[in-house]
Scaffold this motif. Sequence first.
Motif, PDB file in Angstrom:
ATOM      1  N   UNK A  78       2.252  10.369  -1.786  1.00 46.62           N
ATOM      2  CA  UNK A  78       1.953  11.691  -1.257  1.00 46.62           C
ATOM      3  C   UNK A  78       0.454  11.427  -0.120  1.00 46.62           C
ATOM      4  N   UNK A  79      -0.293  10.813  -0.263  1.00 43.25           N
ATOM      5  CA  UNK A  79      -1.414  10.524   0.615  1.00 43.25           C
ATOM      6  C   UNK A  79      -0.765   9.639   1.885  1.00 43.25           C
ATOM      7  N   UNK A  80       0.088   8.726   1.527  1.00 43.21           N
ATOM      8  CA  UNK A  80       0.781   8.117   2.538  1.00 43.21           C
ATOM      9  C   UNK A  80       1.663   9.040   3.538  1.00 43.21           C
ATOM     10  N   UNK A  81       2.344   9.926   2.907  1.00 49.25           N
ATOM     11  CA  UNK A  81       3.185  10.953   3.605  1.00 49.25           C
ATOM     12  C   UNK A  81       2.194  11.698   4.631  1.00 49.25           C
ATOM     13  N   UNK A  82       1.067  12.156   4.187  1.00 53.30           N
ATOM     14  CA  UNK A  82       0.231  13.011   4.955  1.00 53.30           C
ATOM     15  C   UNK A  82      -0.576  12.094   6.161  1.00 53.30           C
ATOM     16  N   UNK A  83      -0.590  10.931   5.605  1.00 54.88           N
ATOM     17  CA  UNK A  83      -1.031   9.980   6.816  1.00 54.88           C
ATOM     18  C   UNK A  83       0.193   9.589   7.996  1.00 54.88           C
TER      19      UNK A  83
END
Length: 506
Positions: free
Chosen positions: A106-111
């Motif tokens: 999820x955090x990777x998608x945001x980045x």
Amino acid sequence: MLLHYNHGGAIAATVFVLLTLFAPFSLASSSYLPEFNAIKPRHQNLLKSAVLRQTSDEQKSDLWRPLANQGWKACDSATGPTPPPSPGNSQGYLQVFLDGGLNQQRMGICDAVAVAKILNATLVIPYLEVNPVWKDSSSFTDIYDVDHFIDVLKDDISIVKDLPEDFSWSTREYYAIAIRATRIKMAPVHASANWYLENVSPVLESYGIAAIAPFSHRLDFDNMPEDIQRLRCKVNFQALSFVPHIRSLGDALVSRLRYPSGQIEGGSKYLAEVTETQGRQEPGKFVVLHLRFDKDMAAHSACDFGGGKAEKLALAKYRQMIWQGRVLNSQFTDEELRNQGRCPLTPEEIGLLLAALGFDNSTRLYLASHKVYGGEARISTLRDLFPLMEDKKSLSSSEERANIKGKASLMSAVDYYVGMHSDIFVSASPGNMHNAMVGQRTYQNLKTIRPNMALLGQLFLNKSMDWSDFQEAVVEGHINRQGQLRTRNLKQSIYTYPAPDCMCQA
């Protein structure tokens, strides 16, 4: 694998058990992970007192009282990112390959959205790698509402579900078999915006496409333009919505927790919604407990959890298989690790924490956990303290769970959704789920208990402490750990500490 022995049956049986224990296995496919010895409570004196505990009405009222306004709120859309260049000016297609579990991805998608904005690139819906522990091959579209994702971000960046035919060769398999000029493999952890402009933009200009793998924690949290930070927040708190069947199941579980009816259907106990009851009753309150106590966590911590020599051997073998024996904490003794707060709380210990804080045996507790190391033997002490404990299986029928069966990411998504709708959330140990939920609930000013791991480690080492002293120490040590907003410091994650980057002062 069949093995033949010339020794006696007893010895052969023992060797067979050892081989079974030490054989490689899939955590996702195995239910509970057995050990030789039954797990006994480690804090028997505290546990006996906790079972007989009494909680005052005043203590209950304080515990369940919602957080007061803390002077921060979600920023108005008018303060959001400035309009980007039109999608027609895109420099090319950006692919990212995300490893880790649901919340790390999820955090990777945001980045990834932020990096696409920095590069003025068209983002291809991120590819989710198969997690080596959970063996889950769920894709982005299996977990998230892709149309909602694209629609929310349409004024910020250009996003496509698939590459056009001219670039269809750019696949995970293509990058797995050889070095490719279009793959960026050495993106540093927490890279700056300038690093992407200097190293990835030339690839986009030359080939019209760039693939970054691995892509996890690959964008700095500091020294970012305000519009990039706000865009990351927009993705996390607005664009990422679970697919309808996850939201539907999550809503059903929340409803059954708030309006229990205790009915039996199809031979399987679960709590069904009763519209009439909902109309007559005030909604009940419930706690979500994220109990991350799986074999992966236990082995990586290098702590002793009371399972004796068999457990120590099993965890040592697991470390060897997964990390070739390399575990940083293994240089410390168990006592040192506990004093430093480095040992995840067992079900028994998190139960004692909740009991000491004032949750009584009428508390409705939802257990968010995929696998529990030690199984029911370890959970039983927690269940003694909280007999109204539920989980996905007890709250729903097998038919309702059919779409998520055997899919760790989807099951985790349901737990995440229920956690976001709970009155109180608590996690038994720090980790990506904990961090993501702390950020989400901070953004919505919801109560979240963060265990004081170092304090608890020290208290549990004191075998002579009585319940009264234990309870007093726990309450005092958690006064300011129940959702009080903390602004982000340098190097801290924007997804765990959303103020001030994602929030504005009221």
